[in-house]
Design an enzyme around this catalytic site. Structure first.
Site, PDB file in Angstrom:
ATOM      1  N   LYS A 116      13.675 -22.321  -2.255  1.00  8.94           N
ATOM      2  CA  LYS A 116      12.617 -22.410  -1.250  1.00  8.94           C
ATOM      3  C   LYS A 116      11.701 -20.903  -1.584  1.00  8.94           C
ATOM      4  O   LYS A 116      10.453 -21.376  -1.375  1.00  8.94           O
ATOM      5  CB  LYS A 116      13.045 -22.463   0.160  1.00  8.94           C
ATOM      6  N   LYS A 220      16.034 -34.996  -5.540  1.00 13.28           N
ATOM      7  CA  LYS A 220      16.366 -35.687  -4.471  1.00 13.28           C
ATOM      8  C   LYS A 220      15.047 -36.111  -3.861  1.00 13.28           C
ATOM      9  O   LYS A 220      14.021 -35.677  -3.764  1.00 13.28           O
ATOM     10  CB  LYS A 220      17.006 -34.407  -3.614  1.00 13.28           C
ATOM     11  N   LYS A 223      11.010 -35.277   1.711  1.00 14.60           N
ATOM     12  CA  LYS A 223       9.536 -35.356   2.194  1.00 14.60           C
ATOM     13  C   LYS A 223       8.410 -34.631   1.850  1.00 14.60           C
ATOM     14  O   LYS A 223       7.355 -34.883   2.242  1.00 14.60           O
ATOM     15  CB  LYS A 223       9.835 -35.003   3.925  1.00 14.60           C
TER      16      LYS A 223
END
Ligand code: TRP
Length: 359
Positions: A116, A220, A223
C-alpha cells in the site's frame, strides 16, 4: 475464568462499494458462525482513514452501507453484535498499548504495508504503518478466539498472536498475581501457564474463496480497480451483473471436466470458483455439470445464478439504507454491547500495566 470464552470477531472497512469478493470471501462465511458462538462484526471505520481521509459524508454513508450489507447477507443483530469501530474507544486505547508491545521489525515485515505504501514509504501515514496493531486491538479488546478473514489478512493475524504472546509473557507474573489469568489451553514452553489474551485462531478462507477481477484472473477483485467491469458490486442490479459476466475475460477453450484442467487458466478458474461459492458447491461439482461446455453456455448460467443469489440481498440493502435511523439504532445498540465487553478488558489491562487508577 477457567477458559477463554469462544468468540468470533471480524470486520470490513467502509471504503467504497462492497463487492462480490467481500461477500463471498468474508461476510457470507460469517453468517453460520453466529449460530456457533457469540460473534462481533465490526465496521472498521478507524481503519478506513489510514490510507488518507475519505470524503466525510462518503465515510458516513459507507459505514451505513456496510452495516446494511452485513444484515442483508444474514448477520442478525439480535444474535451478533454489529457496530462501528470508532464508537468504542477501547480499540484506540488498546492499539496505543500495542504500539508499545509490537516491535518495529515485526511491522516492517508486513507485506500489505509495503504494497500500500509502495515507493512512497516516507509519505505514508504512521496510521497505515501501525494499522496491524489496531487490528490486533480490535480482536483482543474482546479476547476473541476466532477470526474469519481472507488469506490477505493472514500475516496480520500472525502479528496479533505475536502481540498477545509478548504481552502474556512480559506480564506473566503480574497476570498471575492479579488472579486474572486463564490457563493456557495449549501449554507450551514459550508461554506462561496463565494467559490474559488468547492466541486467536485464524479461520482463513482458502484460495477457493479468493475472488479475482473479472478483467484479469491474476488480480484480486478490488474496489480500487479503475474498471467497474472488473467487479460485481453488491449494489449492482440484474442488468449490470449480467453485462459484467458477459464481458468477463475468458480464454477460447471449453471448460475442463476436472479442476486440474483449470491450472494456468486463471479466468476460467475464477468464474468456476464464483459459481461454486455462490451455489455452495465445490469446483469439481461445477465441472461435473459444465465440463466440456463453452463459456457461451456457462456464462448465462453463472449470470442467472449470480442474479438469483444477489438480487434479494441487493434489494434488502436498498431497503435498509433507505432508513438510516434504523441502521444507526442498530449500530448504537451494538456499540453499547461491545463496550460492555471491552471496558472490563481495558480495566484489567491498565491494572496489569500499572497505570494508576484514581477514578
Ligand atoms: N484489516 C482487515 C481488512 O482489511 C479488516 C479488519 C480490521 C479486521 N480489524 C479486523 C478483520 C479485525 C478481522 C479482525 O480486511
Amino acid at each position: 475464568m477457567t477458559a477463554f470464552q469462544p468468540r468470533v470477531f471480524s470486520g470490513v472497512q467502509p471504503t467504497g462499494n462492497l463487492h462480490l469478493g467481500n461477500y463471498l470471501g468474508a461476510v457470507s462465511r460469517w453468517v453460520p458462525l453466529q449460530n456457533q458462538m457469540p460473534a462481533i462484526f465490526c465496521v472498521v471505520d478507524s481503519h478506513a482513514i489510514t490510507a488518507g481521509f475519505p470524503d466525510p459524508s462518503e465515510l458516513t454513508n459507507a459505514t451505513r452501507e456496510v452495516t446494511a450489507a452485513y444484515m442483508a447477507a444474514g448477520i442478525d443483530p439480535k444474535k451478533s453484535i454489529i457496530f462501528n469501530q470508532s464508537q468504542v474507544r477501547e480499540h484506540m486505547e488498546l492499539a496505543w498499548i500495542f504500539n508499545c508491545v509490537a516491535r518495529m521489525g515485526w511491522l516492517n515485515r508486513m507485506t500489505q504495508f509495503k504494497e500500500k505504501a509502495g515507493k512512497n514509504k516516507e509519505n505514508a501515514s504512521v496510521g497505515l504503518f501501525a494499522y496491524p496493531n489496531l487490528m490486533a486491538a480490535d480482536i483482543l479488546a474482546y479476547r476473541a478466539t476466532h477470526v474469519p478473514v481472507g488469506d490477505d489478512q493472514k500475516q496480520h493475524l500472525e502479528l496479533t498472536r505475536d502481540i498477545a504472546a509478548k504481552f502474556n509473557n512480559d506480564f506473566g507474573a503480574r497476570i498471575k498475581e492479579l488472579g486474572i489469568g486463564v490457563p493456557n489451553p495449549t501449554p507450551s514452553p514459550e508461554l506462561p501457564e496463565e494467559l490474559y489474551f488468547p492466541l486467536t485462531e485464524p479461520m482463513i478462507a482458502g484460495p477457493a474463496t479468493r475472488i479475482m477481477s473479472l478483467r484479469d484472473g491474476t488480480k484480486k477483485m478490488s474496489k480500487s480497480d479503475p474498471s467497474d467491469l472488473s467487479r460485481i458490486n453488491l449494489k449492482d442490479d440484474a442488468d449490470a451483473i449480467a453485462k459484467k459476466i458477459k464481458k468477463a475475460k475468458t480464454d477460447p477453450d471449453a471448460l475442463p471436466s476436472e479442476t486440474d484442467g483449470l491450472e494456468g487458466r486463471p479466468e476460467a478458474d475464477n468464474l468456476v470458483g464464483i459459481f461454486a461459492a455462490l451455489n455452495g458447491m465445490s469446483k469439481d461439482d461445477v465441472l461435473k455439470e459444465y465440463g466440456g461446455q463453452q463459456f457461451s453456455a456457462f456464462k448465462p448460467a453463472l449470470s442467472d445464478l449470480a442474479v438469483a443469489k444477489l438480487a434479494p440481498m441487493t434489494d434488502e440493502m436498498r431497503r435498509l439504507t433507505g432508513d438510516p435511523a434504523q441502521i444507526d439504532a442498530i449500530l448504537k445498540e451494538g456499540a453499547e454491547n461491545a463496550s460492555a465487553i471491552a471496558e472490563p478488558v481495558l480495566k484489567d489491562v491498565r491494572k496489569i500495566i500499572g497505570f494508576l487508577d484514581v477514578r
